[in-house]
Design an enzyme around this catalytic site. Structure first.
Site, PDB file in Angstrom:
ATOM      1  N   ASP A  10       0.841  -1.190   0.000  1.00  0.00           N
ATOM      2  CA  ASP A  10       0.000   0.000   0.000  1.00  0.00           C
ATOM      3  C   ASP A  10       0.882   1.249   0.000  1.00  0.00           C
ATOM      4  OD1 ASP A  10      -2.480   1.558   0.442  1.00  0.00           O
ATOM      5  OD2 ASP A  10      -1.607   1.894   2.429  1.00  0.00           O
ATOM      6  N   ASP A  12      -0.346   5.323   0.599  1.00  0.00           N
ATOM      7  CA  ASP A  12      -0.630   6.375   1.575  1.00  0.00           C
ATOM      8  C   ASP A  12      -0.894   5.767   2.952  1.00  0.00           C
ATOM      9  OD1 ASP A  12      -1.034   8.859   2.626  1.00  0.00           O
ATOM     10  OD2 ASP A  12      -2.672   9.420   1.301  1.00  0.00           O
ATOM     11  N   ASP A 206      -1.507  -0.239   6.082  1.00  0.00           N
ATOM     12  CA  ASP A 206      -1.780   0.371   7.385  1.00  0.00           C
ATOM     13  C   ASP A 206      -3.251   0.381   7.742  1.00  0.00           C
ATOM     14  OD1 ASP A 206      -2.786   3.666   7.039  1.00  0.00           O
ATOM     15  OD2 ASP A 206      -2.257   2.478   5.297  1.00  0.00           O
TER      16      ASP A 206
END
Length: 262
Positions: A10, A12, A206
């Site tokens: 991932d 951002d 995240d």
């Protein structure tokens, strides 16, 4: 972690926050290259082209190439092309989605499409909504690149592709096929690009709601990094809401490198 065929990383919240690199992101990517561990940068962002995503990463000091990027636009275009090669599509979206659909051999039209494919569209209007909902009611299939309701910007959070999609769904009475995280289409497409089976891939992210949920749905192993949305304080709540648990949890990217052995 053993027997890792490739990583789906991932962006951002995992490698950067907006325009600021998260500490250790450049070292992580350099270490993966030295270890010759295959990886892709995987993003729900439908607006940027792969070249644009790579340029954004390089601008922060993270080495990246366009061919290492997998976006929800690419996966959406491939989904349509595999279901209906050469299909006519009406696009509500930006450069990344337009390029992806063109490169997938789809035919871009402004009337009577077989598919309405929609991503983030900062030129979205009432007329856009009226036309898209009419086409869908008339039988066009509705494909949504990603369901993100909000997206970060320099002016704070702004309505995302999912918010626009919700208005089209409300006006047409038809729910879209969702491609991006937390659904599995984007992840399975990324594993295909790497040439590995989902159970050989590890999703790193995240966000429990998107990254980890999508990885679990696709049959991949998952590593949660506490560098963004999910923290030690809200982890239990997110696990309860999503009903999934990551295979590994790393406090930061240095710990991630240790877990991966790179």
């Amino acid at each position: 972690m053993k027997d890792v065929g490739g990583l789906l990383i991932d962006l951002d919240g995992t490698l950067y926050h907006g325009g600021r690199m998260i500490h250790g992101a450049d070292l992580l990517i350099a270490a993966l290259r030295r270890a010759e561990l295959p990886f892709l940068f995987v993003t729900n962002n439908s607006s940027r082209t792969p070249a644009g995503v790579a340029a954004h990463l390089r601008g922060m000091g993270i080495e990246a190439k366009a061919e290492e990027v997998c976006t929800s636009s690419m996966a959406a275009a491939r989904y349509i092309a595999e279901e209906s090669p050469g299909a006519t599509v009406a696009i509500l979206g930006e450069e990344g989605l337009i390029q992806a659909c063109s490169e997938a051999g789809l035919t871009l039209v402004s009337e009577a499409p077989q598919y309405v494919v929609q991503g983030i569209d900062r030129s979205f209007t009432y007329e856009s909504l009226a036309r898209a909902s009419r086409w869908i009611r008339e039988g066009a299939k509705f494909v949504l690149t990603n369901p993100d309701l909000m997206l970060p910007s320099d002016n704070g959070v702004m309505p995302g592709a999912g918010t626009l999609g919700a208005s089209i769904e409300a006006a047409s009475g038809v729910a879209p096929v969702v491609i991006g995280k937390p659904e599995s289409h984007l992840i399975t497409y990324a594993t295909a690009l790497l040439g590995i089976k989902p159970d050989a891939a590890v999703v790193v992210g995240d966000n429990m709601r998107t990254d980890i949920s999508a990885g679990a749905r696709a049959g991949c192993r998952t590593i949660l990094v506490l560098t963004g949305l999910t923290t030690q304080d809200n982890l239990a709540q997110y696990q309860s809401v999503t009903g999934v648990a990551p295979d590994e949890i790393c406090a930061d990217l240095a710990e991630l490198m240790g877990t991966l052995g790179v």
